[in-house]
Design an enzyme around this catalytic site. Structure first.
Site, PDB file in Angstrom:
ATOM      1  N   GLU A  47      41.486 -14.286 165.184  1.00 43.66           N
ATOM      2  CA  GLU A  47      42.196 -15.309 164.393  1.00 43.66           C
ATOM      3  C   GLU A  47      41.528 -15.482 163.038  1.00 43.66           C
ATOM      4  O   GLU A  47      42.181 -15.504 161.990  1.00 43.66           O
ATOM      5  CB  GLU A  47      42.202 -16.631 165.158  1.00 43.66           C
ATOM      6  CG  GLU A  47      42.641 -17.838 164.340  1.00 43.66           C
ATOM      7  CD  GLU A  47      41.827 -19.082 164.644  1.00 43.66           C
ATOM      8  OE1 GLU A  47      41.344 -19.729 163.691  1.00 43.66           O
ATOM      9  OE2 GLU A  47      41.656 -19.408 165.837  1.00 43.66           O
ATOM     10  N   GLU A 117      33.254 -13.431 159.160  1.00 43.25           N
ATOM     11  CA  GLU A 117      33.902 -14.295 160.141  1.00 43.25           C
ATOM     12  C   GLU A 117      33.095 -14.386 161.434  1.00 43.25           C
ATOM     13  O   GLU A 117      33.136 -15.395 162.123  1.00 43.25           O
ATOM     14  CB  GLU A 117      35.325 -13.816 160.414  1.00 43.25           C
ATOM     15  CG  GLU A 117      36.228 -13.849 159.193  1.00 43.25           C
ATOM     16  CD  GLU A 117      36.254 -15.194 158.486  1.00 43.25           C
ATOM     17  OE1 GLU A 117      36.124 -16.245 159.170  1.00 43.25           O
ATOM     18  OE2 GLU A 117      36.382 -15.217 157.251  1.00 43.25           O
ATOM     19  N   GLU A 124      30.355 -22.124 164.059  1.00 44.93           N
ATOM     20  CA  GLU A 124      31.268 -23.059 164.708  1.00 44.93           C
ATOM     21  C   GLU A 124      30.844 -23.314 166.158  1.00 44.93           C
ATOM     22  O   GLU A 124      30.928 -24.440 166.658  1.00 44.93           O
ATOM     23  CB  GLU A 124      32.687 -22.478 164.672  1.00 44.93           C
ATOM     24  CG  GLU A 124      33.771 -23.417 165.128  1.00 44.93           C
ATOM     25  CD  GLU A 124      35.152 -22.822 164.955  1.00 44.93           C
ATOM     26  OE1 GLU A 124      36.041 -23.162 165.762  1.00 44.93           O
ATOM     27  OE2 GLU A 124      35.358 -22.016 164.027  1.00 44.93           O
TER      28      GLU A 124
END
Length: 249
Positions: A47, A117, A124
């Site tokens: 994603e 990412e 995260e």
């Protein structure tokens, strides 16, 4: 609503409140529950790579648009909330928004973007690791101990996230990001007939066959074929997904 010749489904809902705005959402019917044992977390990482790495998404910056994406157990959803026309030049924004979503379907998994990412996802993972999150995971693990959801939280496993190569991410993407495994829905202050033409123009060129031809790990090509068969026979997971509480990242 309708279905393109390549199997992509779409829904258009005219809504003039608020005036001069629309939203376009691309929903992929694959999430963390579809991951194999060595793929835990790859739906979420893909994603990030597919949308955060989109140069066409960057064209929406500065136009009053908002873009984002999320991954849960059964879905990966990308969206763009935009004004109907650009603030300068009064150019229709729908083609620009759909360009960004087409970029998601045709994502180039560049090594530099993958590393950027990967670092974002690992960061995260640290941020969400709160007591509240751990309690929530324990509750869901207990509620779903008889099925895969108990072991497929979208955030994934750190050791696996650190190990994936460009081919690993591309294989997941090409297996699941297929026109016959997605739904595009658009709501807002738009003319449905004009919107349908733009959808056909932008998404009509994508084919499931082309996506499958770019799968790098041979043994997963059969999985891609089975997925297409399941969607075409009406057994796509969308009919069941709404019964599970989502965990989003």
């Amino acid at each position: 609503s309708g279905v393109l010749s390549n199997g992509l489904s779409y829904v258009i809902l005219p809504n003039r409140s608020p005036p001069g705005r629309f939203e376009a959402h691309l929903q992929v019917f694959s999430g963390s529950a579809d991951e194999l044992e060595p793929q835990q977390g790859i739906a979420h990482l893909t994603e990030h790579v597919a949308y955060m790495g989109s140069r066409k998404r960057e064209r929406l910056f500065g136009t009053g648009s908002q873009t984002n994406a999320y991954t849960d157990f059964h879905h990966t959803v990308f969206y763009a909330a935009c004004p109907t026309n650009t603030p300068r030049g009064n150019t229709p924004m729908l083609p620009m928004a759909l360009d960004a979503l087409v970029d998601v379907m045709e994502a180039r998994v560049e090594p530099s973007r993958l590393e950027k990412e990967r670092a974002a996802v690992l960061s995260e993972m640290t941020m969400v690791n709160t007591i509240e999150y751990r309690v929530e995971c324990q509750i869901l693990s207990t509620l779903h101990r008889e099925n895969r959801l108990a072991k497929r939280f979208p955030i994934g496993k750190e050791s696996l996230i650190r190990s994936w190569t460009q081919d690993d991410v591309k294989t997941w993407h090409r297996t699941h990001y297929r026109p016959d495994n997605v739904l595009l829905y658009i709501v807002g202050d738009l003319d449905p007939a004009s919107a349908e033409k733009v959808i056909e123009e932008k998404f009509g060129k994508i084919s499931a066959e082309k996506q499958a031809s770019e799968i790098r790990i041979p043994e997963l090509k059969a999985e891609a074929s089975n997925l297409a068969d399941a969607v075409m026979s009406g057994t796509v997971k969308s009919g069941l997904s709404w019964h599970y509480p989502p965990v989003r990242h």
